[in-house]
Scaffold this motif. Structure first.
Motif, PDB file in Angstrom:
ATOM      1  N   LYS A 159      -9.909   2.673   7.525  1.00  0.00           N
ATOM      2  CA  LYS A 159     -10.974   1.745   7.925  1.00  0.00           C
ATOM      3  C   LYS A 159     -11.500   0.965   6.711  1.00  0.00           C
ATOM      4  O   LYS A 159     -12.686   1.030   6.360  1.00  0.00           O
ATOM      5  N   PRO A 160     -10.620   0.204   6.053  1.00  0.00           N
ATOM      6  CA  PRO A 160     -11.000  -0.485   4.810  1.00  0.00           C
ATOM      7  C   PRO A 160     -12.009  -1.603   5.036  1.00  0.00           C
ATOM      8  O   PRO A 160     -12.199  -2.079   6.157  1.00  0.00           O
ATOM      9  N   ASP A 161     -12.645  -2.022   3.950  1.00  0.00           N
ATOM     10  CA  ASP A 161     -13.593  -3.146   3.999  1.00  0.00           C
ATOM     11  C   ASP A 161     -12.883  -4.491   4.034  1.00  0.00           C
ATOM     12  O   ASP A 161     -13.418  -5.467   4.548  1.00  0.00           O
ATOM     13  N   LEU A 162     -11.677  -4.533   3.448  1.00  0.00           N
ATOM     14  CA  LEU A 162     -10.912  -5.776   3.365  1.00  0.00           C
ATOM     15  C   LEU A 162      -9.443  -5.467   3.620  1.00  0.00           C
ATOM     16  O   LEU A 162      -8.900  -4.509   3.058  1.00  0.00           O
ATOM     17  N   ILE A 163      -8.815  -6.253   4.491  1.00  0.00           N
ATOM     18  CA  ILE A 163      -7.378  -6.125   4.725  1.00  0.00           C
ATOM     19  C   ILE A 163      -6.719  -7.462   4.444  1.00  0.00           C
ATOM     20  O   ILE A 163      -7.184  -8.507   4.904  1.00  0.00           O
ATOM     21  N   ILE A 164      -5.633  -7.421   3.674  1.00  0.00           N
ATOM     22  CA  ILE A 164      -4.821  -8.604   3.428  1.00  0.00           C
ATOM     23  C   ILE A 164      -3.653  -8.539   4.408  1.00  0.00           C
ATOM     24  O   ILE A 164      -2.790  -7.671   4.292  1.00  0.00           O
ATOM     25  N   ARG A 223      -7.467   0.541  -3.607  1.00  0.00           N
ATOM     26  CA  ARG A 223      -6.322   0.134  -2.789  1.00  0.00           C
ATOM     27  C   ARG A 223      -5.962   1.222  -1.783  1.00  0.00           C
ATOM     28  O   ARG A 223      -5.829   2.393  -2.132  1.00  0.00           O
ATOM     29  N   GLY A 224      -5.820   0.811  -0.558  1.00  0.00           N
ATOM     30  CA  GLY A 224      -5.546   1.765   0.509  1.00  0.00           C
ATOM     31  C   GLY A 224      -6.824   2.309   1.117  1.00  0.00           C
ATOM     32  O   GLY A 224      -6.907   2.494   2.333  1.00  0.00           O
ATOM     33  N   ARG A 225      -7.818   2.552   0.296  1.00  0.00           N
ATOM     34  CA  ARG A 225      -9.089   3.089   0.797  1.00  0.00           C
ATOM     35  C   ARG A 225     -10.027   1.968   1.229  1.00  0.00           C
ATOM     36  O   ARG A 225     -10.445   1.912   2.377  1.00  0.00           O
ATOM     37  N   ARG A 226     -10.390   1.056   0.321  1.00  0.00           N
ATOM     38  CA  ARG A 226     -11.333  -0.012   0.653  1.00  0.00           C
ATOM     39  C   ARG A 226     -10.656  -1.379   0.811  1.00  0.00           C
ATOM     40  O   ARG A 226     -11.204  -2.281   1.428  1.00  0.00           O
ATOM     41  N   ILE A 227      -9.482  -1.527   0.198  1.00  0.00           N
ATOM     42  CA  ILE A 227      -8.692  -2.754   0.359  1.00  0.00           C
ATOM     43  C   ILE A 227      -7.295  -2.333   0.780  1.00  0.00           C
ATOM     44  O   ILE A 227      -6.642  -1.543   0.095  1.00  0.00           O
ATOM     45  N   ALA A 260      -6.315 -10.749  -4.693  1.00  0.00           N
ATOM     46  CA  ALA A 260      -7.582 -10.257  -4.137  1.00  0.00           C
ATOM     47  C   ALA A 260      -7.696  -8.746  -4.255  1.00  0.00           C
ATOM     48  O   ALA A 260      -8.785  -8.184  -4.123  1.00  0.00           O
ATOM     49  N   MET A 261      -6.568  -8.065  -4.499  1.00  0.00           N
ATOM     50  CA  MET A 261      -6.556  -6.624  -4.741  1.00  0.00           C
ATOM     51  C   MET A 261      -6.504  -6.311  -6.237  1.00  0.00           C
ATOM     52  O   MET A 261      -6.328  -5.161  -6.632  1.00  0.00           O
ATOM     53  N   GLY A 262      -6.576  -7.360  -7.067  1.00  0.00           N
ATOM     54  CA  GLY A 262      -6.429  -7.169  -8.502  1.00  0.00           C
ATOM     55  C   GLY A 262      -4.994  -6.894  -8.903  1.00  0.00           C
ATOM     56  O   GLY A 262      -4.730  -6.252  -9.915  1.00  0.00           O
ATOM     57  N   TYR A 263      -4.048  -7.405  -8.098  1.00  0.00           N
ATOM     58  CA  TYR A 263      -2.632  -7.076  -8.298  1.00  0.00           C
ATOM     59  C   TYR A 263      -1.812  -8.342  -8.494  1.00  0.00           C
ATOM     60  O   TYR A 263      -2.085  -9.375  -7.896  1.00  0.00           O
ATOM     61  N   ALA A 264      -0.813  -8.233  -9.356  1.00  0.00           N
ATOM     62  CA  ALA A 264       0.158  -9.317  -9.538  1.00  0.00           C
ATOM     63  C   ALA A 264       1.552  -8.715  -9.488  1.00  0.00           C
ATOM     64  O   ALA A 264       1.798  -7.640 -10.037  1.00  0.00           O
ATOM     65  N   ARG A 265       2.479  -9.406  -8.795  1.00  0.00           N
ATOM     66  CA  ARG A 265       3.858  -8.942  -8.708  1.00  0.00           C
ATOM     67  C   ARG A 265       4.506  -8.902 -10.088  1.00  0.00           C
ATOM     68  O   ARG A 265       4.047  -9.556 -11.029  1.00  0.00           O
ATOM     69  N   ASN A 266       5.613  -8.176 -10.186  1.00  0.00           N
ATOM     70  CA  ASN A 266       6.404  -8.191 -11.412  1.00  0.00           C
ATOM     71  C   ASN A 266       6.804  -9.629 -11.729  1.00  0.00           C
ATOM     72  O   ASN A 266       7.230 -10.370 -10.855  1.00  0.00           O
ATOM     73  N   GLY A 267       6.649  -9.984 -12.988  1.00  0.00           N
ATOM     74  CA  GLY A 267       6.965 -11.347 -13.390  1.00  0.00           C
ATOM     75  C   GLY A 267       5.825 -12.319 -13.192  1.00  0.00           C
ATOM     76  O   GLY A 267       5.983 -13.507 -13.446  1.00  0.00           O
ATOM     77  N   CYS A 268       4.676 -11.822 -12.706  1.00  0.00           N
ATOM     78  CA  CYS A 268       3.480 -12.659 -12.529  1.00  0.00           C
ATOM     79  C   CYS A 268       2.305 -12.012 -13.245  1.00  0.00           C
ATOM     80  O   CYS A 268       2.305 -10.805 -13.512  1.00  0.00           O
ATOM     81  N   VAL A 322      -5.551  11.200   3.868  1.00  0.00           N
ATOM     82  CA  VAL A 322      -5.581  12.558   3.297  1.00  0.00           C
ATOM     83  C   VAL A 322      -5.761  12.493   1.788  1.00  0.00           C
ATOM     84  O   VAL A 322      -6.583  13.218   1.207  1.00  0.00           O
ATOM     85  N   THR A 323      -5.029  11.615   1.110  1.00  0.00           N
ATOM     86  CA  THR A 323      -5.130  11.491  -0.350  1.00  0.00           C
ATOM     87  C   THR A 323      -6.531  11.068  -0.779  1.00  0.00           C
ATOM     88  O   THR A 323      -7.060  11.562  -1.783  1.00  0.00           O
ATOM     89  N   HIS A 324      -7.140  10.181  -0.011  1.00  0.00           N
ATOM     90  CA  HIS A 324      -8.488   9.709  -0.360  1.00  0.00           C
ATOM     91  C   HIS A 324      -9.577  10.653   0.142  1.00  0.00           C
ATOM     92  O   HIS A 324     -10.773  10.369  -0.015  1.00  0.00           O
ATOM     93  N   GLY A 325      -9.191  11.767   0.751  1.00  0.00           N
ATOM     94  CA  GLY A 325     -10.157  12.780   1.172  1.00  0.00           C
ATOM     95  C   GLY A 325     -10.984  12.390   2.370  1.00  0.00           C
ATOM     96  O   GLY A 325     -12.082  12.929   2.576  1.00  0.00           O
ATOM     97  N   LEU A 326     -10.476  11.487   3.211  1.00  0.00           N
ATOM     98  CA  LEU A 326     -11.239  11.021   4.363  1.00  0.00           C
ATOM     99  C   LEU A 326     -11.000  11.861   5.615  1.00  0.00           C
ATOM    100  O   LEU A 326     -11.893  12.018   6.448  1.00  0.00           O
TER     101      LEU A 326
END
Length: 541
Positions: free
Chosen positions: A175-180, A91-95, A57-65, A121-125
């Motif tokens: 304050k992301p839009d989606l949290i896993i 990632r981190g900002r909205r998810i 759902a974050m557009g991410y797959a583990r190593n080997g996947c 801080v990194t995302h400038g918020l």
């Protein structure tokens, strides 16, 4: 069906993993629609694909996947195939993602507060100063002790439950839009779990955050989710509203998940207590630096019996185990094995005394050497304690793997990363048994496992005890597991034992208010339970 208002729309998701050098499909065409402010619960046994789908759902797959088919659209944007630069901005900002294992997720070289402020801080918020103030506020909402100063500690200086709450706070920083949420309350005791669940639910409602809540605890998902999707081996079994599924699960597999606590009602053989206990903890006190964490703890563990230690995070359960194992020398009192005093430090103990007390750790991910094959992990204590080598060593390894219901030919040469959570925990049990111990310390051995796998592990431990007569010091916050496996129970609070005795007496007829509070804090399979529990707590204040 999806619509333009869906925040997350997954269609026909397929994922593959490398198994024995070949790509094998492990997720078979999953669909998800998730709207703002909605919570979807994903449940199913180990290997069902819950965490794999959550990460996708974050557009991410583990190593080997890898994502091999389908679409993942977040707020109208396709994530499959997008650049890492694009995904990092989300990632981190909205998810955001809350991992199951906080201990393996934090950087041990940096303080908690530094890792919290990095995202906003990194995302400038936020400025660093504002982020620190927000951290303290969220630490307080997460019921962390000393919220004004705990952020300046390193990960190893807080308990596992505290670390899990700090990670949940960190995920909410932007304050992301989606949290896993991937098993976010796994490491928490029942009383703390209530506060964290309430904080998560409030944050989701307050900020209109959508969430995917991955868990093996059906009573927990009942409090959190609007809908539940049941998975089995990468396929959808059932998808209903939470109330509908709790009232009338349609599929046989779903019904089996509902009934896995049958062990609680089973009668356990009760070996007679010897006059002299196998293990005696006599007025033990212990400290971490100037912080006193155990205060005159006295306990007895008898041959062939299981003594459960229960209590909140920070109550002293695992510290007691560390003293017994010689990992933390006591500041007062002593530990006796068969009437003989144990040296305070394991370094001073003979090899035979070391052999007699073994540990199965909570987190198999960090307890097993990732570079060693299964055969070597189990074989090392066989060589060290029993002196067996060559064919005799290999025969002993095979025997233990068969006892764990793992085929040596199939699993013996695998690395831990190639095993499921339940399989890794079985290897941890085999490693402990390899020394032929008299006592095994089980430190939260089922807390990271889904209920079906946990039931299998508990049954395995019971069978081993019946065959070998080994004694267990069973540390847990899962009172259902205590009922299932234990003969005796001790309740700890603030480094002291506040109640102890036969498990039936302690859990059915508790005398202390604290014990009654623990029992009242175990979630029911009722979606209104958490609300009623919070209201009762508020009215009592």
């Amino acid at each position: 069906m999806g619509n333009a208002k869906s925040l997350l729309e997954i269609r026909g998701l397929k994922m593959e993993a490398q198994v024995d050098g070949a790509w094998t499909e492990i997720v078979h065409g999953i669909d998800i629609d998730l709207h703002r402010g909605e919570v979807l619960g994903l449940i199913g046994e180990s290997g069902a694909g819950k965490s794999t789908i959550g990460l996708a759902a974050m557009g991410y797959a583990r190593n080997g996947c890898r994502i091999s088919g389908g679409s993942v659209r977040f707020d109208g944007e396709e994530l499959v195939g997008r650049s890492e630069t694009f995904l990092r901005k989300l990632r981190g900002r909205r998810i955001a993602y809350v991992a199951q294992s906080a201990a393996a997720s934090f950087n041990p070289a940096h303080r908690l507060i530094d890792q919290y402020v990095e995202g906003p801080v990194t995302h400038g918020l936020l400025t660093r100063q504002d982020a620190e103030r927000q951290a303290v506020d969220l630490y307080r909402r997460m019921r962390l002790p000393e919220p004004d100063v705990i952020g300046w500690r390193y990960p190893h200086q807080v308990s596992g439950g505290q670390l899990q709450r700090a990670m949940t706070a960190m995920a909410m920083a932007c304050k992301p839009d989606l949290i896993i949420f991937d098993e976010p309350t796994t490491a928490l005791d029942v009383t703390t779990q209530i506060e964290v669940l309430a904080a998560i639910r409030d944050a989701v409602r307050q900020f209109g955050t959508a969430a995917i809540y991955i868990t093996h605890d059906l009573a927990v998902v009942a409090q959190m989710a609007d809908r539940i999707k049941v998975l089995l081996r990468g396929r959808e079994v059932e998808d209903q509203s939470t109330r509908g599924m709790l009232a009338e699960p349609k599929e046989a597999y779903t019904k089996s998940l509902w009934s896995v606590r049958s062990m609680e009602a089973e009668e356990k053989p009760y070996p007679a207590s010897d006059v002299q206990p196998l293990l005696k903890i006599d007025s033990v006190s212990a400290s971490y630096g100037k912080l006193k964490v155990l205060q005159e703890v006295s306990l007895e563990l008898h041959r062939g019996r299981t003594l459960a230690l229960v209590g909140e995070s920070g109550s002293g359960k695992s510290t007691t185990a560390r003293v017994v194992a010689g990992l933390l020398p006591p500041t007062g009192g002593e530990v006796l094995l068969d009437g003989q005093p144990l040296q305070p430090s394991f370094r001073q103990r003979s090899r035979d005394f070391l052999r007699q007390i073994q540990i199965i750790y909570q987190n198999a991910d960090t307890a097993l050497n990732p570079r060693q094959r299964v055969r070597d992990i189990i074989g090392r204590p066989i060589e060290f304690y029993l002196g067996l080598k060559g064919a005799r060593r290999n025969d002993k390894v095979d025997e233990l793997m068969h006892r764990m219901e793992l085929d040596p030919a199939k699993f013996g040469d695998r690395l831990p990363s190639e095993l499921s959570g339940g399989q890794k925990q079985r290897i941890g049990i085999a490693r402990a048994l390899a020394a032929e111990p008299r006592i095994i310390i089980c430190d939260e051995v089922t807390s990271a496992l889904d209920q079906l796998v946990a039931e299998g592990i508990l049954r395995l431990l019971k069978e081993i005890q019946e065959v070998t007569g080994v004694s267990y010091l069973f540390i847990t916050h899962d009172l259902a597991a205590v009922r299932a496996i234990s003969h005796d129970c001790a309740v700890m609070q603030g480094g002291r034992v506040v109640e102890q005795g036969n498990v039936r007496d302690v859990l059915r007829r508790p005398e202390q208010t604290y014990t009654k509070t623990l029992l009242a804090s175990v979630p029911d399979m009722d979606p209104d339970w958490l609300t009623r529990r919070l209201e009762a707590g508020a009215s009592a204040k």
